[in-house]
Enzyme design. Structure first.
Site, PDB file in Angstrom:
ATOM      1  CG  HIS A  73      -5.262  -3.814  -5.230  1.00 41.63           C
ATOM      2  ND1 HIS A  73      -5.794  -5.076  -5.150  1.00 41.63           N
ATOM      3  CD2 HIS A  73      -4.676  -3.575  -4.032  1.00 41.63           C
ATOM      4  CE1 HIS A  73      -5.535  -5.573  -3.943  1.00 41.63           C
ATOM      5  NE2 HIS A  73      -4.848  -4.686  -3.255  1.00 41.63           N
TER       6      HIS A  73
ATOM      7  CG  ASP B 199       1.058  -6.797   2.957  1.00 44.93           C
ATOM      8  OD1 ASP B 199       1.697  -6.593   1.909  1.00 44.93           O
ATOM      9  OD2 ASP B 199      -0.035  -6.255   3.203  1.00 44.93           O
ATOM     10  CG  HIS B 200      -0.268  -9.300   0.336  1.00 50.25           C
ATOM     11  ND1 HIS B 200      -0.319  -8.511  -0.788  1.00 50.25           N
ATOM     12  CD2 HIS B 200      -0.879  -8.579   1.315  1.00 50.25           C
ATOM     13  CE1 HIS B 200      -0.938  -7.377  -0.504  1.00 50.25           C
ATOM     14  NE2 HIS B 200      -1.274  -7.380   0.777  1.00 50.25           N
TER      15      HIS B 200
ATOM     16  CG  HIS C 283      -3.306  -9.051  -1.981  1.00 47.76           C
ATOM     17  ND1 HIS C 283      -3.753  -9.011  -0.688  1.00 47.76           N
ATOM     18  CD2 HIS C 283      -3.359  -7.766  -2.441  1.00 47.76           C
ATOM     19  CE1 HIS C 283      -4.028  -7.762  -0.365  1.00 47.76           C
ATOM     20  NE2 HIS C 283      -3.820  -6.972  -1.416  1.00 47.76           N
TER      21      HIS C 283
ATOM     22  CB  THR D  72      -3.470  -5.460   4.097  1.00 50.19           C
ATOM     23  OG1 THR D  72      -3.151  -5.365   2.710  1.00 50.19           O
ATOM     24  CG2 THR D  72      -2.733  -4.399   4.873  1.00 50.19           C
TER      25      THR D  72
ATOM     26  CG  ASP E  80      -0.011  -3.414   1.527  1.00 48.29           C
ATOM     27  OD1 ASP E  80      -0.290  -4.299   0.714  1.00 48.29           O
ATOM     28  OD2 ASP E  80      -0.682  -3.202   2.562  1.00 48.29           O
TER      29      ASP E  80
HETATM   30  P1  AMP Z   1      -5.620  -4.491   0.915  1.00 48.34           P
HETATM   31  O1  AMP Z   1      -7.042  -4.196   0.635  1.00 48.34           O
HETATM   32  O2  AMP Z   1      -5.455  -5.800   1.623  1.00 48.34           O
HETATM   33  O3  AMP Z   1      -4.766  -4.345  -0.284  1.00 48.34           O
HETATM   34  O4  AMP Z   1      -5.180  -3.386   1.965  1.00 48.34           O
HETATM   35  C1  AMP Z   1      -4.383  -2.269   1.651  1.00 48.34           C
HETATM   36  C2  AMP Z   1      -4.986  -1.034   2.251  1.00 48.34           C
HETATM   37  O5  AMP Z   1      -5.105  -1.153   3.655  1.00 48.34           O
HETATM   38  C3  AMP Z   1      -4.153   0.200   2.077  1.00 48.34           C
HETATM   39  O6  AMP Z   1      -4.283   0.775   0.819  1.00 48.34           O
HETATM   40  C4  AMP Z   1      -4.683   1.099   3.169  1.00 48.34           C
HETATM   41  O7  AMP Z   1      -5.741   1.875   2.666  1.00 48.34           O
HETATM   42  C5  AMP Z   1      -5.238   0.134   4.185  1.00 48.34           C
HETATM   43  N1  AMP Z   1      -4.490   0.209   5.450  1.00 48.34           N
HETATM   44  C6  AMP Z   1      -3.224  -0.158   5.672  1.00 48.34           C
HETATM   45  N2  AMP Z   1      -2.867   0.015   6.949  1.00 48.34           N
HETATM   46  C7  AMP Z   1      -3.944   0.517   7.578  1.00 48.34           C
HETATM   47  C8  AMP Z   1      -4.207   0.901   8.913  1.00 48.34           C
HETATM   48  N3  AMP Z   1      -3.274   0.814   9.862  1.00 48.34           N
HETATM   49  N4  AMP Z   1      -5.450   1.362   9.205  1.00 48.34           N
HETATM   50  C9  AMP Z   1      -6.397   1.435   8.248  1.00 48.34           C
HETATM   51  N5  AMP Z   1      -6.199   1.095   6.968  1.00 48.34           N
HETATM   52  C10 AMP Z   1      -4.990   0.646   6.607  1.00 48.34           C
HETATM   53 ZN    ZN Z   2      -1.361  -5.653   1.748  1.00 44.08          ZN
HETATM   54 ZN    ZN Z   3      -3.849  -4.917  -1.485  1.00 42.16          ZN
END
Ligand code: AMP
Ligand code: ZN
Ligand code: ZN
Length: 414
Positions: free
Chosen positions: A204, A247-248, A351, A78, A42
């Site tokens: 982050h 993903d980004h 992001h 994500t 990620d």
């Molecule tokens: P973002 O806020 O877009 O950076 O999302 C990243 C976060 O998404 C990660 O740190 C995880 O806590 C969460 N995440 C990733 N995959 C899953 C999943 N399959 N189910 C629930 N939470 C997830």
């Molecule tokens: Zn992500």
């Molecule tokens: Zn993130």
């Protein structure tokens, strides 16, 4: 005498069974495609490898093929981006429009943080992910995390799947998927996923240019080495096709770059489906023009669109979950309200921006018998990865927005 004959018969029987089983396994292996492992790191940027000592990534890239960069789905968050990779659908066709959003038909909010279990509910997820295409066409899938992998799709789930728990050690994720994919094991999965979140979390918290991210990249390199070793130990060397992607990207934020929405409009006139860096705004009845005009008047450091005027390339118009007004912050800017900002501040980086912003572009590499070796190819959009995986697994792809011609350059010609 009788006992001796019995013993001989038993030995013969065991030999027959063993021999019979062996040839069945062999036949099964011969008719099956080479397995595919899809890995997401990620929030991973190309430059992370360039500026760090990463012997295992270097090995992977020397043996495999790397794209100049990968263009993620919009918005670059994500859940939407991973679901595009899994299904080959643009966001407007799969409906996961943000990491968290309200659906007025379901009268419920999609959100992934505990104790919310909406990710497990099939109603949210449009389209067919590759692990379900595999299962419904006689192959076996094993997912150790992927957004959307916890839900059944048309009542079907991966043979092996796991509820998301970010505290599961990364090496445990690898050990499990390798055991499930071992062609001599009990599960013999043809398709597997792995997901690692710590590079994104570090991004982050400290920003993409921090020493902490460099440390995370070096940790990730160690994990990749561990995985490559495990592949050999699990009889998968030379057979498995590995897709290593993300993903980004990640962009630095600044307290000097804040857009206060509550200073432009009355928040009582709208529902905010998602805030930043792409604000999804649903005006209350009869308020759309007034709200749009007020935001448009101040258009600086962001762009605002009526949904139906959003440029085609975002592929973010044609879904009932997308509200009437979409505001996209310029890179590095945050859309918020003054009370929220004063209480919570901002992260070092985030992001979600326009998927063509250089900071949002991300990483793609692949290695295995079907992939080119030691080559670098041009960039492409993540929406095509589903078609690539369907091709590698000899599957009939479900209807999707991808095009195999866009990714064929990754593969060996013979
Ligand atoms: P973002 O806020 O877009 O950076 O999302 C990243 C976060 O998404 C990660 O740190 C995880 O806590 C969460 N995440 C990733 N995959 C899953 C999943 N399959 N189910 C629930 N939470 C997830
Ligand atoms: Zn992500
Ligand atoms: Zn993130």
């Amino acid at each position: 005498m009788v006992r001796k004959i019995l013993l001989i018969n038993t030995v013969l029987l065991i030999a027959l069974i063993t021999f019979g089983c062996d040839s069945a396994t062999q036949q099964e292996t011969e008719s099956k495609p080479n397995p595919v492992l899809l890995i997401s790191i990620d929030g991973f940027m190309n430059e992370y490898i360039d500026r760090n000592d990463t012997p295992n990534f270097d090995h992977f890239l020397a043996e495999g093929v790397q794209a100049e960069y990968l263009i993620p789905a919009f918005p670059t968050k994500t859940f939407p981006t991973h679901w595009t990779i899994a299904t080959g659908l643009h966001t407007e066709n799969h409906g996961i429009i943000a990491n968290s959003f309200y659906d007025y038909e379901l009268e419920s909010r999609f959100s992934f943080g505990p104790p919310d279990d909406s990710p497990n509910d099939e109603r949210w997820w449009g389209g067919e992910p590759i692990w379900i295409t595999a299962e419904t066409q006689g192959l076996t899938s094993a997912t150790f995390f992927w957004p959307g992998s916890e839900a059944s799709i048309n009542g079907v789930q991966s043979t092996k799947w796991v509820d998301y728990d970010g505290s599961v050690p990364d090496s445990t994720r690898i050990d499990s998927v390798m055991t499930w994919m071992n062609p001599e094991g009990d599960v013999r999965a043809d398709f597997g996923t792995l997901y690692f979140s710590f590079v994104d979390s570090r991004g982050h918290a400290y920003g993409p240019n921090s020493a902490e991210v460099d440390q995370a990249v070096i940790e990730m390199d160690g994990l990749l080495g561990y995985l490559l070793n495990s592949i050999d130990e699990n009889n998968l060397g030379n057979r498995i096709n590995i897709i290593l992607t993300s993903d980004h990207g990640m962009a630095e934020l600044s307290d000097e770059k804040i857009i206060f929405l509550d200073e432009m409009i009355n928040l009582d006139d709208v529902d905010i489906i998602d805030w930043t860096p792409v604000a999804l705004i649903k005006p209350h009845d009869g308020k759309t023009d007034e709200i749009y005009n007020a935001i448009k008047e101040n258009e600086e450091h962001y762009r605002v669109y009526l949904r139906d005027e959003l440029p085609d390339r975002f592929r973010f118009r044609n879904h009932y979950r997308i509200p009437e007004i979409i505001m996209i912050a310029d890179i590095g800017y945050t859309i918020t309200s003054r009370p929220f900002y004063e209480q919570r501040g901002i992260n070092a980086a985030t992001h979600g921006y326009d998927n063509l912003e250089p900071e949002m572009l991300t990483f793609f590499a692949a290695m295995g018998p079907e992939f080119k070796s030691g080559e670098r190819v041009s960039e492409f959009e993540s929406v095509h990865i589903y078609e690539l995986m369907a091709h590698l697994l000899n599957l009939n792809p479900a209807p999707n927005d991808g095009n195999f011609d866009e990714v064929q350059m990754l593969l060996r010609r013979d």
